[in-house]
Design a protein around this motif. Sequence first.
Motif, PDB file in Angstrom:
ATOM      1  N   GLY A   1       0.877  -1.356  -0.152  1.00 13.08           N
ATOM      2  CA  GLY A   1       0.090   0.066  -0.109  1.00 13.08           C
ATOM      3  C   GLY A   1       0.743   1.262  -0.119  1.00 13.08           C
ATOM      4  N   GLN A   2       2.164   1.104  -0.021  1.00 10.29           N
ATOM      5  CA  GLN A   2       3.042   2.282   0.104  1.00 10.29           C
ATOM      6  C   GLN A   2       3.759   2.286  -1.125  1.00 10.29           C
ATOM      7  OE1 GLN A   2       5.140   3.142   3.680  1.00 10.29           O
ATOM      8  NE2 GLN A   2       3.682   2.557   4.737  1.00 10.29           N
ATOM      9  N   ILE A   3       4.202   3.536  -1.682  1.00 10.22           N
ATOM     10  CA  ILE A   3       5.100   3.764  -2.856  1.00 10.22           C
ATOM     11  C   ILE A   3       6.366   4.839  -2.596  1.00 10.22           C
ATOM     12  CG2 ILE A   3       3.450   3.011  -4.509  1.00 10.22           C
ATOM     13  CD1 ILE A   3       2.739   6.024  -5.034  1.00 10.22           C
ATOM     14  N   GLY A   4       7.169   4.794  -3.309  1.00  8.52           N
ATOM     15  CA  GLY A   4       8.124   5.978  -3.122  1.00  8.52           C
ATOM     16  C   GLY A   4       7.944   7.167  -3.737  1.00  8.52           C
ATOM     17  N   SER A   5       6.900   7.458  -4.741  1.00  5.76           N
ATOM     18  CA  SER A   5       7.130   8.456  -5.530  1.00  5.76           C
ATOM     19  C   SER A   5       5.585   8.770  -6.233  1.00  5.76           C
ATOM     20  CB  SER A   5       8.213   8.979  -6.138  1.00  5.76           C
ATOM     21  OG  SER A   5       7.886   8.129  -7.684  1.00  5.76           O
ATOM     22  N   VAL A   6       4.986  10.012  -6.491  1.00 10.99           N
ATOM     23  CA  VAL A   6       3.817  10.074  -7.029  1.00 10.99           C
ATOM     24  C   VAL A   6       4.114   9.888  -8.688  1.00 10.99           C
ATOM     25  CG1 VAL A   6       1.715  11.235  -7.594  1.00 10.99           C
ATOM     26  CG2 VAL A   6       3.113  11.660  -5.487  1.00 10.99           C
ATOM     27  N   ASP A   7       4.580   8.661  -9.051  1.00  9.61           N
ATOM     28  CA  ASP A   7       4.981   8.242 -10.420  1.00  9.61           C
ATOM     29  C   ASP A   7       3.667   7.809 -11.105  1.00  9.61           C
ATOM     30  OD1 ASP A   7       6.157   7.408 -12.719  1.00  9.61           O
ATOM     31  OD2 ASP A   7       6.995   5.681 -11.941  1.00  9.61           O
ATOM     32  N   ILE A   8       3.148   8.674 -11.904  1.00 10.60           N
ATOM     33  CA  ILE A   8       1.825   8.359 -12.605  1.00 10.60           C
ATOM     34  C   ILE A   8       1.790   7.215 -13.604  1.00 10.60           C
ATOM     35  CG2 ILE A   8       0.003   8.917 -14.120  1.00 10.60           C
ATOM     36  CD1 ILE A   8       0.339  10.650 -11.270  1.00 10.60           C
ATOM     37  N   GLY A   9       2.976   6.988 -14.169  1.00 11.13           N
ATOM     38  CA  GLY A   9       3.286   5.754 -15.085  1.00 11.13           C
ATOM     39  C   GLY A   9       3.106   4.455 -14.138  1.00 11.13           C
ATOM     40  N   ALA A  10       3.923   4.478 -13.124  1.00  4.70           N
ATOM     41  CA  ALA A  10       3.481   3.238 -12.021  1.00  4.70           C
ATOM     42  C   ALA A  10       2.041   3.330 -11.772  1.00  4.70           C
ATOM     43  CB  ALA A  10       4.610   3.417 -11.029  1.00  4.70           C
ATOM     44  N   LEU A  11       1.651   4.275 -11.257  1.00  7.08           N
ATOM     45  CA  LEU A  11       0.168   4.368 -10.683  1.00  7.08           C
ATOM     46  C   LEU A  11      -0.798   3.561 -11.675  1.00  7.08           C
ATOM     47  CD1 LEU A  11      -0.069   7.404  -8.634  1.00  7.08           C
ATOM     48  CD2 LEU A  11       0.095   5.111  -7.709  1.00  7.08           C
ATOM     49  N   ILE A  12      -0.722   3.900 -13.117  1.00  5.94           N
ATOM     50  CA  ILE A  12      -1.384   3.559 -14.098  1.00  5.94           C
ATOM     51  C   ILE A  12      -1.332   1.845 -14.086  1.00  5.94           C
ATOM     52  CG2 ILE A  12      -1.950   3.184 -16.503  1.00  5.94           C
ATOM     53  CD1 ILE A  12      -1.192   6.323 -16.680  1.00  5.94           C
ATOM     54  N   ASN A  13      -0.196   1.348 -13.976  1.00  3.90           N
ATOM     55  CA  ASN A  13      -0.151  -0.155 -14.033  1.00  3.90           C
ATOM     56  C   ASN A  13      -0.906  -0.808 -13.017  1.00  3.90           C
ATOM     57  OD1 ASN A  13       1.713   0.112 -16.128  1.00  3.90           O
ATOM     58  ND2 ASN A  13       3.370   0.393 -14.779  1.00  3.90           N
ATOM     59  N   VAL A  14      -1.178  -0.009 -11.864  1.00  7.54           N
ATOM     60  CA  VAL A  14      -1.926  -0.536 -10.465  1.00  7.54           C
ATOM     61  C   VAL A  14      -3.261  -0.148 -10.763  1.00  7.54           C
ATOM     62  CG1 VAL A  14      -2.158  -0.576  -7.868  1.00  7.54           C
ATOM     63  CG2 VAL A  14       0.152  -0.262  -9.134  1.00  7.54           C
ATOM     64  N   TRP A  15      -3.629   0.983 -11.264  1.00  8.81           N
ATOM     65  CA  TRP A  15      -4.977   1.275 -11.115  1.00  8.81           C
ATOM     66  C   TRP A  15      -5.683   0.792 -12.555  1.00  8.81           C
ATOM     67  CZ3 TRP A  15      -3.946   7.202 -10.670  1.00  8.81           C
ATOM     68  CH2 TRP A  15      -3.731   7.548  -9.064  1.00  8.81           C
ATOM     69  N   GLY A  16      -4.841   0.618 -13.787  1.00  9.61           N
ATOM     70  CA  GLY A  16      -5.564   0.065 -14.880  1.00  9.61           C
ATOM     71  C   GLY A  16      -6.443   1.415 -15.487  1.00  9.61           C
ATOM     72  N   GLY A  17      -6.765   1.068 -16.515  1.00 10.42           N
ATOM     73  CA  GLY A  17      -7.847   1.987 -17.121  1.00 10.42           C
ATOM     74  C   GLY A  17      -7.077   3.399 -17.797  1.00 10.42           C
ATOM     75  N   GLU A  18      -7.898   4.590 -17.730  1.00 14.37           N
ATOM     76  CA  GLU A  18      -7.151   5.833 -18.222  1.00 14.37           C
ATOM     77  C   GLU A  18      -6.630   6.547 -16.892  1.00 14.37           C
ATOM     78  OE1 GLU A  18      -9.939   7.534 -20.755  1.00 14.37           O
ATOM     79  OE2 GLU A  18      -8.823   6.725 -22.708  1.00 14.37           O
ATOM     80  N   ALA A  19      -5.982   7.632 -17.253  1.00 13.10           N
ATOM     81  CA  ALA A  19      -5.520   8.349 -16.054  1.00 13.10           C
ATOM     82  C   ALA A  19      -4.797   9.670 -16.726  1.00 13.10           C
ATOM     83  CB  ALA A  19      -4.498   7.576 -15.128  1.00 13.10           C
ATOM     84  N   TYR A  20      -4.760  10.815 -15.728  1.00 12.76           N
ATOM     85  CA  TYR A  20      -4.493  11.993 -16.085  1.00 12.76           C
ATOM     86  C   TYR A  20      -2.808  12.054 -15.760  1.00 12.76           C
ATOM     87  CZ  TYR A  20      -9.047  13.759 -16.594  1.00 12.76           C
ATOM     88  OH  TYR A  20     -10.260  14.087 -17.162  1.00 12.76           O
ATOM     89  N   ASN A  21      -2.204  12.477 -16.389  1.00 15.41           N
ATOM     90  CA  ASN A  21      -0.622  12.575 -16.316  1.00 15.41           C
ATOM     91  C   ASN A  21      -0.408  13.875 -15.567  1.00 15.41           C
ATOM     92  OD1 ASN A  21       2.175  11.674 -16.677  1.00 15.41           O
ATOM     93  ND2 ASN A  21       2.178  13.067 -18.635  1.00 15.41           N
ATOM     94  N   ALA A  22      -0.718  13.815 -14.248  1.00 13.71           N
ATOM     95  CA  ALA A  22      -0.396  14.763 -13.384  1.00 13.71           C
ATOM     96  C   ALA A  22      -1.273  14.292 -12.031  1.00 13.71           C
ATOM     97  CB  ALA A  22      -1.219  16.097 -13.975  1.00 13.71           C
ATOM     98  N   PHE A  23      -0.937  15.111 -10.992  1.00 16.10           N
ATOM     99  CA  PHE A  23      -1.467  14.970  -9.814  1.00 16.10           C
ATOM    100  C   PHE A  23      -1.989  16.554  -9.327  1.00 16.10           C
ATOM    101  CE2 PHE A  23       2.692  15.241  -8.230  1.00 16.10           C
ATOM    102  CZ  PHE A  23       2.747  15.713  -6.991  1.00 16.10           C
TER     103      PHE A  23
END
Length: 261
Positions: free
Chosen positions: A156-178
């Motif tokens: 449940g923890q990660i080292g950075s807000v890396d959207i590319g890595a999060l997309i692999n976990v979330w699946g579907g579409e995502a915004y390239n930002a936070f």
Amino acid sequence: MLQTALRPRNLALLALAVVAAVVFVLLGRWQWGVAGDDARAEALRQGQQRPVVALTDYLQPHAPFPKNGSLQRVRATGTYDTAHQVLVADRRLDGRAGLWVVTPLVVDGTGARLAVLRGFVTSPEQATAPLVRRTTVVGALAPSESPAEGTGYPSGQIGSVDIGALINVWGGEAYNAFVFGISEQPSATPASITKVPPPKPEVGHRDWRNVGYAFQWWAFAAFALYFWWRSVQEDRRDELGRGRAHDGPAPDPITQKDLHV
């Protein structure tokens, strides 16, 4: 020259010149700092005056991050996907070590996920789920962070807000930002989670008027030391002039005629 410079009068002048130079240097540094502060304040003021825009009008899912998009305030309405909430390790706030709470918001109209930094906690137990799932978030936009170097984070923890890595976990579409969450309507974040203020904007310029004042003070510092050196040179020339006058005129050279007298 050294002997002249070490005379009590010149040493006293040197001490005075050094004190003046130090004061002028410090005044120059102060003006340099004021120049940066003025520029930062102006950048902050302009950033606060930028209107809040709808996320769906400003940025599309998977689109590159806008060139001037950092800290742009956006509004997005959607539903928090609490099942995919993550904690970003090794973060600090007001001198405290802790974690960021990042929850994806499924944005109305696009169905894409937007990573929302809801706040900061000092322990994972404080990172409770949103009070309500559907809300409208206003936040400051930020680009994806670089991938974390470390590994082995707890579940449940990660080292950075890396959207590319999060997309692999979330699946579907995502915004390239936070976004740094500023407000929610209705409020969805409990008091156990402390809001993280958006970072201050980087200032690439300074107030040139104050920069000019800074260089002016530094020029005064250099002139104070130069004035002392010129004073020593003048004393040295006066000493040499008095020495020549004391010795009197040089005798006439002996001529060939005088040798035959």
